[in-house]
Scaffold this motif. Structure first.
Motif, mmCIF file in Angstrom:
data_model
loop_
_atom_site.group_PDB
_atom_site.id
_atom_site.type_symbol
_atom_site.label_atom_id
_atom_site.label_comp_id
_atom_site.label_asym_id
_atom_site.label_seq_id
_atom_site.Cartn_x
_atom_site.Cartn_y
_atom_site.Cartn_z
ATOM 1 N N THR A 72 63.968 61.725 52.511
ATOM 2 C CA THR A 72 64.190 63.130 52.141
ATOM 3 C C THR A 72 63.337 63.509 50.933
ATOM 4 O O THR A 72 62.703 64.572 50.906
ATOM 5 C CB THR A 72 65.668 63.387 51.840
ATOM 6 N N GLU A 111 67.572 61.672 58.765
ATOM 7 C CA GLU A 111 68.219 60.353 58.688
ATOM 8 C C GLU A 111 67.870 59.492 59.895
ATOM 9 O O GLU A 111 67.789 58.263 59.793
ATOM 10 C CB GLU A 111 69.735 60.495 58.540
ATOM 11 N N ALA A 156 67.571 57.080 53.940
ATOM 12 C CA ALA A 156 67.533 58.512 54.209
ATOM 13 C C ALA A 156 67.194 59.293 52.936
ATOM 14 O O ALA A 156 66.471 60.292 52.975
ATOM 15 C CB ALA A 156 68.862 58.981 54.787
ATOM 16 N N HIS A 176 65.983 55.914 59.530
ATOM 17 C CA HIS A 176 66.559 54.689 60.109
ATOM 18 C C HIS A 176 65.545 53.973 60.999
ATOM 19 O O HIS A 176 65.366 52.748 60.894
ATOM 20 C CB HIS A 176 67.816 55.043 60.909
#
Length: 294
Positions: free
Chosen positions: A51, A37, A47, A41
């Motif tokens: 992922t 995350e 996020a 950012h």
């Protein structure tokens, strides 16, 4: 072969929050570098999307996203090229046998025009020797048959020789440094040619037969073999120090002409002596073939 997700994770692990000025709270971090995350950012993506990208579930990544990830992960030029290569890989591509490689006639003409005391080698995409001049052969592999490059199924493989041939290992005083470069270049090549069955077979063979290769391959370094130095303990002429530089070939961009120049007067004398000894060999071409009779 390496996946985009594995490469991203390896680079995420090496970038610590304090290195890039990211403020963190608490001490319960379970990863050595950035969390997913945090990287998402800093790169300006969600996020969830990042992922999926790392897990191989996202179909594509734009040039803008790849550029942002490269910036945050502090990738150099070669690593950024590798990142883009991995991102372009088809998700379900299988391996395929590539056709035999052959040095382009213009490359062979250039190789043949070099001075006798200038060692040179033409390398294919996997590090196979496609051609060499007499002094290049004598400098790097005088224990190998000069005509071997003329036989696609039995060509000398520089990576195999580096990790599996004791004579090649003994030849190089800076073996460890050069071995890491060879591994990094194989990783870069694997990103460019993910479906090359012969390349996959080579990497698998070296991983199984060489503990040093396996350890270096696990380190995930990427390198481009363009310039460098060889420090040799040559069995015929003694210590020789040369610099190498790679000339890429417009006619065959996967191939490289590697030229060696002496570092100092003593090494120049050694190359001249080596060239004189090598010139006594039987008459064959740089690719190991005998010239046609006219």
């Amino acid at each position: 072969m390496e996946s985009l997700g594995a490469f991203l994770k390896s680079r995420r692990d090496r970038v610590t929050p304090d290195r890039i000025g990211l403020r963190v709270y608490g001490t319960g971090r379970r990863v050595p570098g950035l969390r997913r995350e945090e990287l998402a950012h800093l790169a300006g993506v969600s996020a969830g999307y990042y992922t999926r990208l790392e897990q191989g579930l996202a179909e594509t990544a734009s040039e803008q996203v790849l550029g942002a990830l490269a910036r945050v992960l502090e990738l150099d030029e070669v690593e950024t090229a590798h990142l883009r290569n991995l991102a372009r890989q088809p998700s379900r591509a299988g391996l395929a046998e590539p056709p035999p490689e052959h040095a382009h006639p213009r490359v062979l003409a250039l190789l043949g025009s070099l001075a006798p005391a200038t060692p040179a080698v033409v390398l294919g995409r996997r590090g196979d020797v496609l051609a060499w001049n007499r002094t290049g052969h004598a400098l790097l592999a005088e224990h190998v048959d000069f005509t071997a490059p003329g036989h696609p199924d039995g060509r000398p493989s520089i990576p195999r020789m580096f990790f599996l041939d004791p004579l090649t290992r003994d030849l190089h005083r800076n073996w460890e440094e050069l071995a890491r470069v060879h591994v990094g270049y194989l990783r870069l090549t694997a990103g460019r040619f993910p479906t090359d069955a012969l390349l996959a077979r080579l990497i698998g063979e070296l991983t199984m037969r060489s503990d040093r290769f396996a350890a270096m391959w696990a380190g995930t370094d990427v390198a481009d073999c363009t310039v460098g130095d060889l420090r040799l303990r040559h069995p015929t002429v003694g210590p020789v120090d040369v610099a190498y530089q790679v000339w890429l070939q417009p006619d065959s961009p996967d191939h490289r002409l590697e030229i060696y120049t002496p570092d100092g007067t003593a090494s120049a004398d050694a190359l001249r002596l080596l060239a004189q000894r090598a010139s006594a060999g039987p008459e064959t071409g740089a690719d190991g073939r005998r010239p046609a009779v006219r």
